[in-house]
Design a protein around this motif. Structure first.
Motif, short mmCIF file in Angstrom:
data_model
loop_
_atom_site.label_atom_id
_atom_site.label_comp_id
_atom_site.label_asym_id
_atom_site.label_seq_id
_atom_site.Cartn_x
_atom_site.Cartn_y
_atom_site.Cartn_z
N CYS A 196 -0.26 4.51 1.72
CA CYS A 196 -1.29 5.27 2.43
C CYS A 196 -0.93 6.75 2.52
O CYS A 196 0.22 7.11 2.69
N ARG A 203 -6.47 5.11 2.72
CA ARG A 203 -5.55 4.00 2.46
C ARG A 203 -5.67 3.39 1.07
O ARG A 203 -4.84 2.58 0.69
N LEU A 224 0.84 -1.20 0.00
CA LEU A 224 0.00 0.00 0.00
C LEU A 224 0.87 1.25 0.00
O LEU A 224 2.06 1.18 0.31
N CYS A 275 1.06 7.88 5.67
CA CYS A 275 2.22 7.07 6.07
C CYS A 275 3.45 7.94 6.38
O CYS A 275 3.99 8.60 5.50
N ASN A 306 -0.75 -4.24 7.94
CA ASN A 306 -1.81 -3.48 7.24
C ASN A 306 -2.98 -4.38 6.85
O ASN A 306 -3.93 -3.93 6.21
#
Length: 328
Positions: A37, A144, A35, A40, A105
């Motif tokens: 996000c 996300r 991912l 992050c 995650n």
């Protein structure tokens, strides 16, 4: 009068922020993640390639075996499960009778090659701390990525079937992150206990899901969060908001006081946030620390004073924030 400057965090404290005995080793295995996000702070993603090397992995296993004072080995990333060294470190830590935390995650379970992870984690009784920044689909997918919420729900249901959230040895905790501010209408994280009840009620009713604890974590203005705040000219106002909500009662409980944060190159930091801002931990003589130097010295307790920065206000605002949620 409008405040224009931000007081240095160390000047906010009544005494220097010092280390206590190290009991937690938090290891960032690398920046590889399935991912990317928006919030992050690691700026991880599918195109990142940085990860632990076999040499540093072996040094970390030596540290785990050498120092009985370590109670917890906390594995993070990126998606820690995607990066080199994940399984060797889990197994070394469990053999040494340490608690292992995997910061997951959840969606990683559906990536080809990683489908065995739920069973693997259950077999080794790792505690799973999983990101679910809201119990509502729209909010999660905005933060996300599209489809992340449904995959996360499916992943938790798999973990529940294996006993996570039900068996005392299989702990599943979820993490709430607030949305990144779009205006100066800033807010602290909600009351952790009340929000936990909201999560449990909604997820049980709609999906039959159970979990142990909810952690509320403040978005610190670093990494992608910082980039978005700067883009909207909100970085400094947000820091000022955090500073204005400083709570001295959180300081004695800060996670940086009894942990070492290790990066994939083997460098040592006081916390994961300092790691991402490249603010290394130092000995009282000013020497930067590495895992190799800890092994050479034969002690984990080489740091006297913790390095601080303005973003430390994020951990000390309101009820406080840490990798284990609210502090007070």
């Amino acid at each position: 009068m409008i405040q224009t400057s931000i007081k240095a965090f160390k000047d906010q404290l009544s005494a220097p922020l010092t280390k206590q005995q190290i009991t937690t080793l938090q290891i960032n295995l690398g920046k590889r993640c399935n991912l990317a996000c928006k919030h992050c702070h690691v700026e991880a993603g599918p195109k990142r390639t940085e990860e632990l090397s076999p040499e540093i992995c072996q040094q970390l296993i030596e540290v785990i075996n050498k120092f009985p004072q370590i109670q917890t080995v906390d594995l993070t990333g990126g998606a820690p499960e995607m990066n080199y060294g994940f399984k060797p470190l889990v197994e070394a830590a469990r053999r040494a009778n340490k608690q292992v935390i995997v910061r997951s995650n959840l969606t990683i379970y559906f990536v080809p090659g990683f489908e065995d992870l739920p069973e693997y984690c259950a077999k080794h009784q790792t505690k799973i701390v999983a990101s679910l920044p809201c119990y509502l689909e729209d909010n999660v997918d905005k933060m996300r990525g599209k489809g992340v919420y449904n995959d996360s729900i499916a992943a938790i249901q798999i973990l529940n079937r294996l006993g996570y959230g039900k068996d005392a040895n299989l702990v599943l905790d979820l993490v709430y992150n607030p949305p990144i501010p779009n205006s100066e209408k800033f807010a602290l994280t909600p009351d952790q206990k009340k929000l936990e009840q909201d999560y449990k009620s909604y997820l049980q009713k709609h999906f039959g899901i159970v979990f142990n604890n909810l952690y509320t974590i403040t978005n610190l203005p670093i990494g992608r969060t910082k980039f978005q705040l700067e883009h909207k000219k909100l970085h400094k106002p947000y820091l000022q908001f955090l500073e204005s909500n400083f709570n001295a009662g959180t300081v004695e409980h800060l996670m940086c006081r009894n942990e070492l944060s290790i990066d994939y190159l083997g460098n040592v930091y006081d916390c994961d946030f300092n790691q991402m801002e490249n603010l290394p931990a130092r000995t009282c003589s000013g020497e930067k620390l590495t895992v190799a130097k800890l092994l050479e010295a034969g002690t984990l307790d080489l740091i006297e004073e913790i390095k601080t920065a303005p973003y430390c206000y994020g951990c000390t605002a309101g009820s406080g924030s840490s990798c284990g949620g609210a502090l007070v």
